[in-house]
Design a protein around this motif. Structure first.
Motif, PDB file in Angstrom:
ATOM      1  N   PHE A  53      25.740 -29.206  42.812  1.00 29.24           N
ATOM      2  CA  PHE A  53      26.005 -28.525  44.086  1.00 29.24           C
ATOM      3  C   PHE A  53      24.848 -27.669  44.579  1.00 29.24           C
ATOM      4  N   GLY A  54      23.617 -27.950  44.089  1.00 27.15           N
ATOM      5  CA  GLY A  54      22.460 -27.204  44.551  1.00 27.15           C
ATOM      6  C   GLY A  54      22.385 -25.782  44.037  1.00 27.15           C
ATOM      7  N   ARG A  55      23.037 -25.515  42.907  1.00 27.94           N
ATOM      8  CA  ARG A  55      23.017 -24.160  42.337  1.00 27.94           C
ATOM      9  C   ARG A  55      21.796 -23.895  41.473  1.00 27.94           C
ATOM     10  N   ILE A  56      21.166 -24.965  40.980  1.00 32.11           N
ATOM     11  CA  ILE A  56      20.041 -24.873  40.043  1.00 32.11           C
ATOM     12  C   ILE A  56      18.979 -25.877  40.477  1.00 32.11           C
ATOM     13  N   TYR A  57      17.726 -25.534  40.229  1.00 29.95           N
ATOM     14  CA  TYR A  57      16.675 -26.541  40.286  1.00 29.95           C
ATOM     15  C   TYR A  57      15.827 -26.400  39.025  1.00 29.95           C
ATOM     16  N   THR A  58      15.199 -27.508  38.623  1.00 33.43           N
ATOM     17  CA  THR A  58      14.361 -27.522  37.430  1.00 33.43           C
ATOM     18  C   THR A  58      12.902 -27.600  37.844  1.00 33.43           C
ATOM     19  N   ASP A  59      12.058 -26.795  37.200  1.00 31.03           N
ATOM     20  CA  ASP A  59      10.621 -26.797  37.443  1.00 31.03           C
ATOM     21  C   ASP A  59       9.933 -27.240  36.156  1.00 31.03           C
ATOM     22  N   THR A  60       9.361 -28.428  36.189  1.00 36.59           N
ATOM     23  CA  THR A  60       8.704 -29.007  35.012  1.00 36.59           C
ATOM     24  C   THR A  60       7.225 -29.196  35.290  1.00 36.59           C
ATOM     25  N   THR A  61       6.396 -28.823  34.335  1.00 38.57           N
ATOM     26  CA  THR A  61       4.956 -29.033  34.441  1.00 38.57           C
ATOM     27  C   THR A  61       4.568 -30.222  33.577  1.00 38.57           C
ATOM     28  N   LEU A  62       4.041 -31.262  34.218  1.00 36.68           N
ATOM     29  CA  LEU A  62       3.546 -32.441  33.524  1.00 36.68           C
ATOM     30  C   LEU A  62       2.019 -32.413  33.558  1.00 36.68           C
ATOM     31  N   THR A  63       1.390 -32.375  32.409  1.00 33.72           N
ATOM     32  CA  THR A  63      -0.068 -32.324  32.360  1.00 33.72           C
ATOM     33  C   THR A  63      -0.624 -33.744  32.308  1.00 33.72           C
ATOM     34  N   TYR A  64      -1.255 -34.136  33.378  1.00 38.21           N
ATOM     35  CA  TYR A  64      -1.769 -35.502  33.551  1.00 38.21           C
ATOM     36  C   TYR A  64      -3.181 -35.586  32.992  1.00 38.21           C
ATOM     37  N   ASP A  65      -3.396 -36.574  32.139  1.00 38.55           N
ATOM     38  CA  ASP A  65      -4.702 -36.803  31.522  1.00 38.55           C
ATOM     39  C   ASP A  65      -5.426 -37.910  32.295  1.00 38.55           C
ATOM     40  N   ARG A  66      -6.475 -37.531  32.995  1.00 37.45           N
ATOM     41  CA  ARG A  66      -7.188 -38.515  33.817  1.00 37.45           C
ATOM     42  C   ARG A  66      -7.903 -39.574  32.980  1.00 37.45           C
ATOM     43  N   PHE A  67      -8.229 -39.251  31.722  1.00 36.64           N
ATOM     44  CA  PHE A  67      -8.900 -40.233  30.870  1.00 36.64           C
ATOM     45  C   PHE A  67      -7.953 -41.365  30.494  1.00 36.64           C
ATOM     46  N   THR A  68      -6.710 -41.025  30.215  1.00 37.59           N
ATOM     47  CA  THR A  68      -5.737 -42.024  29.760  1.00 37.59           C
ATOM     48  C   THR A  68      -4.767 -42.453  30.847  1.00 37.59           C
ATOM     49  N   GLY A  69      -4.660 -41.646  31.912  1.00 35.04           N
ATOM     50  CA  GLY A  69      -3.672 -41.911  32.955  1.00 35.04           C
ATOM     51  C   GLY A  69      -2.262 -41.583  32.516  1.00 35.04           C
ATOM     52  N   ASP A  70      -2.115 -40.903  31.386  1.00 34.73           N
ATOM     53  CA  ASP A  70      -0.801 -40.604  30.819  1.00 34.73           C
ATOM     54  C   ASP A  70      -0.543 -39.098  30.849  1.00 34.73           C
ATOM     55  N   ILE A  71       0.701 -38.735  30.535  1.00 30.87           N
ATOM     56  CA  ILE A  71       1.072 -37.333  30.438  1.00 30.87           C
ATOM     57  C   ILE A  71       0.804 -36.843  29.019  1.00 30.87           C
ATOM     58  N   ALA A  72       0.160 -35.695  28.899  1.00 36.36           N
ATOM     59  CA  ALA A  72      -0.051 -35.068  27.592  1.00 36.36           C
ATOM     60  C   ALA A  72       1.250 -34.373  27.200  1.00 36.36           C
ATOM     61  N   ARG A  73       2.032 -35.029  26.376  1.00 34.03           N
ATOM     62  CA  ARG A  73       3.382 -34.556  26.069  1.00 34.03           C
ATOM     63  C   ARG A  73       3.411 -33.153  25.442  1.00 34.03           C
ATOM     64  N   THR A  74       2.388 -32.826  24.669  1.00 33.32           N
ATOM     65  CA  THR A  74       2.403 -31.523  23.997  1.00 33.32           C
ATOM     66  C   THR A  74       2.299 -30.372  24.977  1.00 33.32           C
ATOM     67  N   SER A  75       1.955 -30.672  26.225  1.00 35.94           N
ATOM     68  CA  SER A  75       1.804 -29.604  27.223  1.00 35.94           C
ATOM     69  C   SER A  75       2.980 -29.508  28.183  1.00 35.94           C
ATOM     70  N   VAL A  76       3.954 -30.411  28.084  1.00 37.93           N
ATOM     71  CA  VAL A  76       5.057 -30.402  29.039  1.00 37.93           C
ATOM     72  C   VAL A  76       5.883 -29.119  28.888  1.00 37.93           C
ATOM     73  N   LYS A  77       6.092 -28.459  29.997  1.00 39.22           N
ATOM     74  CA  LYS A  77       6.921 -27.251  30.018  1.00 39.22           C
ATOM     75  C   LYS A  77       7.970 -27.399  31.109  1.00 39.22           C
ATOM     76  N   SER A  78       9.155 -26.820  30.887  1.00 38.54           N
ATOM     77  CA  SER A  78      10.230 -26.970  31.861  1.00 38.54           C
ATOM     78  C   SER A  78      11.189 -25.796  31.759  1.00 38.54           C
ATOM     79  N   ALA A  79      11.792 -25.452  32.889  1.00 37.38           N
ATOM     80  CA  ALA A  79      12.791 -24.387  32.912  1.00 37.38           C
ATOM     81  C   ALA A  79      13.708 -24.577  34.112  1.00 37.38           C
ATOM     82  N   ASN A  80      14.957 -24.212  33.944  1.00 38.90           N
ATOM     83  CA  ASN A  80      15.911 -24.208  35.045  1.00 38.90           C
ATOM     84  C   ASN A  80      15.881 -22.865  35.761  1.00 38.90           C
TER      85      ASN A  80
END
Length: 606
Positions: free
Chosen positions: A342-369
């Motif tokens: 019902f739009g009471r919460i939103y999630t803010d996630t930081t995905l760290t993109y590695d330009r060398f691999t084109g992938d997300i550096a999983r050890t850096s992912v952070k998230s919070a509601n």
């Protein structure tokens, strides 16, 4: 120009602006703070001609929410609150929700984040309050366009009116029977709906796009969208006619390979299926004491089996709030989030993109509601939108249909509003056939409470048609069927067995039906057979009982196959009409109806 063409051009313009926008590189020092533990500051950049050519790592902001259900205005009662865990272990309740505030929060969150994506996990529409539902959810699509939603998966409620209506919401055009509501033709969604696991039975192909790729400069993030495989079990048969729903894991893994072959290594899955957190507080520590220990339910097995090529999961359906890590098949932790409803919460996630691999550096992912508080300024464009559609809805929505003496909540195993609805359907059933014995109501069909405090100018205690519509928006009919006593007992046991064993669906029951639900037992034994009585008398297995349900349950929906085996069918009015007639007949300004005591089901929990 056809609406579909205009919508297509609008999306092209928006994509062009997205790709053409200035990117502004962060400094190496700022990036180093966000790098994975395995990275070094030297690895984060390359020198060219004495200067930095580019930074290796780029933080990408992913804002997400789910299960909006057309709640443009702040939801009423408990549906518009969240629980927050305090540092001392206590909790407090916060009023939350409303797109005027959601828009402000999202826009503020995007400030300073040049690489920002907004995604959703399905059920944006369906089961909506009157302001949206009366207009087949066109107002919600308009609001989501203004929110700059980039992409969403379909949810089960996107199929409430069938695949053709979902296609209209995507592509635009006036409703086939209701027509156009304004002088301008409905333009459809600016964002893609993803339906990777929803196939046309005839062609075997997805009915909408299976995936979508967000691009900005050299950063690419792919999104795969699915709804729960059991969508046919929670949607009316007409809504899913001609469609086939595939396994979530198999589908996501299939399209993850497709994206990888296209050079897209960073992948997010939008899954309209979810879990049950160990706490009702949106900010509890889901990973304590161990990864994934704070959540149960279908999403856990799904997350454990989705290919490691997928970097994060945005989920929904259960209307719960959680930010958890669950290990992927390779044993690496992976973020799994859900933002309540019902739009009471939103999630803010930081995905760290590695330009060398084109992938997300999983050890850096952070998230919070984060709570969509109502203490921020309202977004003026959303206020204008709500006012405009409310003006169109007012002649219907403001009509008084009854009076209540206090709040009638929708919380609890047996809720007061659930009992009220069941009583209303029993009364309507007796009008159709005086031999009607009882009524059963599915808990998922009860969408909101009735609140005593006036929402507008109607006065405290007045129930308007709009409020009734918010409680029961599905337009199901009230159906009568005959069942044997043995079948009735089996129906009650199906609440806690079969597909409902892990997540019980406790039916709301009309006055006169009583029984004990013993949660210390397992499976069907949780319904104590000897305790089931109607008007004080034990159910006779060989006798015939006339039962009122809504058309969804009468078709065996929600995991109640026995309810699809009734005989001597008789179809009555829609369920909201039944509620309206009951309130009108049993309440007045001087004699309002009191909340039912919710004491028909005796729950044993320890």
């Amino acid at each position: 120009m056809p609406a579909e063409s205009r919508a297509h051009q609008r999306r092209r313009r928006r994509t062009h602006l997205l790709l053409a926008g200035a990117a502004g590189l962060a400094t190496a020092g700022a990036l180093a703070a966000a790098l994975p533990a395995t990275a070094t500051a030297e690895e984060s950049s390359q020198k060219h001609g004495g200067g930095y050519q580019f930074s290796r790592y780029q933080d990408v902001q992913l804002l997400s929410f789910n299960d909006l259900h057309g709640n443009l205005e702040p939801p009423a009662g408990s549906s518009g609150r969240v629980t927050e865990l305090q540092h001392d272990g206590t909790t407090k309740t916060i009023d939350a929700g409303g797109v005027e505030y959601l828009a402000t929060h999202l826009r503020q969150a995007r400030e300073g984040n040049k690489y920002s994506i907004t995604a959703a996990g399905g059920d944006m529409v369906g089961a909506s309050p009157l302001i949206s539902g009366l207009f087949h959810d066109e107002p919600t699509i308009e609001a989501l366009n203004k929110l700059d939603l980039d992409v969403t998966s379909v949810g089960n409620h996107e199929f409430d009116e069938g695949a053709k209506e979902l296609a209209r919401l995507q592509n635009g055009g006036c409703h086939p029977t209701a027509g156009c509501y304004t002088d301008e033709e409905f333009e459809g969604a600016d964002f893609p709906y993803l339906a990777a696991n929803v196939l046309d039975e005839k062609t075997g192909k997805p009915i909408l796009k299976p995936y979508w790729v967000w691009k900005k400069k050299d950063v690419k993030v792919g999104f795969i969208g699915v709804t729960l495989e059991d969508t046919p079990g929670v949607v009316s048969a007409d809504g899913v006619k001609g469609l086939k729903f595939k396994d979530e894991v198999e589908t996501i893994n299939k399209y993850a390979k497709v994206l990888q072959r296209q050079g897209v290594k960073s992948i997010v899955a939008l899954i309209h299926e979810g879990g049950l957190p160990a706490s009702g507080s949106y900010n509890y520590n889901c990973d304590s004491p161990g990864a994934g220990d704070g959540i149960s339910g279908p999403i856990v097995d799904i997350a454990k089996n989705i290919t490691p090529q997928v970097d994060a999961l945005v989920t929904g359906h259960t209307h719960a709030a959680y930010v958890c890590t669950i290990p992927d098949p390779a044993g690496k932790p992976r973020m799994v989030t859900s933002a309540a409803s019902f739009g009471r919460i939103y999630t803010d996630t930081t995905l760290t993109y590695d330009r060398f691999t084109g992938d997300i550096a999983r050890t850096s992912v952070k998230s919070a509601n984060h709570v969509v508080t109502r203490t921020v300024a309202k977004a003026p464009d959303m206020t204008e939108l709500i006012s405009r559609w409310n003006t169109l809805a007012a002649p219907i929505g403001n009509r008084a249909i009854g009076y209540i003496s206090a709040d009638i909540p929708n919380t609890g195993t047996e809720s007061p509003i659930g009992d009220l609805i069941a009583d209303a359907q029993l009364a309507h059933g007796k009008e159709l056939d005086p031999e009607t014995d009882l009524a059963l109501m599915n808990p998922g069909g009860v969408r909101a409470p009735l609140t005593y405090a006036a929402k507008g100018s109607e006065g405290d205690g007045v129930v308007t048609y709009a409020e009734g519509f918010t409680v029961q928006p599905f337009s199901n009919t009230v159906n009568l069927q005959d069942f044997t006593g043995a079948q009735l007992i089996q129906v009650l046991k199906e609440q806690v067995s079969g597909t409902n064993a892990a997540s019980p669906k406790v039916l709301q029951v009309s006055s006169g039906l009583t029984y004990t639900l013993d949660l210390t037992k397992t499976g069907a034994d949780r319904v104590v057979t000897d305790s089931i009585k109607l008007n004080g008398e034990a159910i006779n297995p060989t006798a015939t009982y006339r039962v009122a349900t809504n058309s969804f349950l009468a078709g065996g929906g929600d995991g109640f196959p026995t309810l699809g085996q009734g005989t001597n069918d008789l179809v009555g009015s829609d369920d909201l009409t039944a509620l309206e007639k009951y309130l009108t007949a049993n309440s007045s300004a001087t004699n309002p109806i009191a909340p039912p005591a919710a004491n028909r089901i005796t729950v044993v929990s320890q």
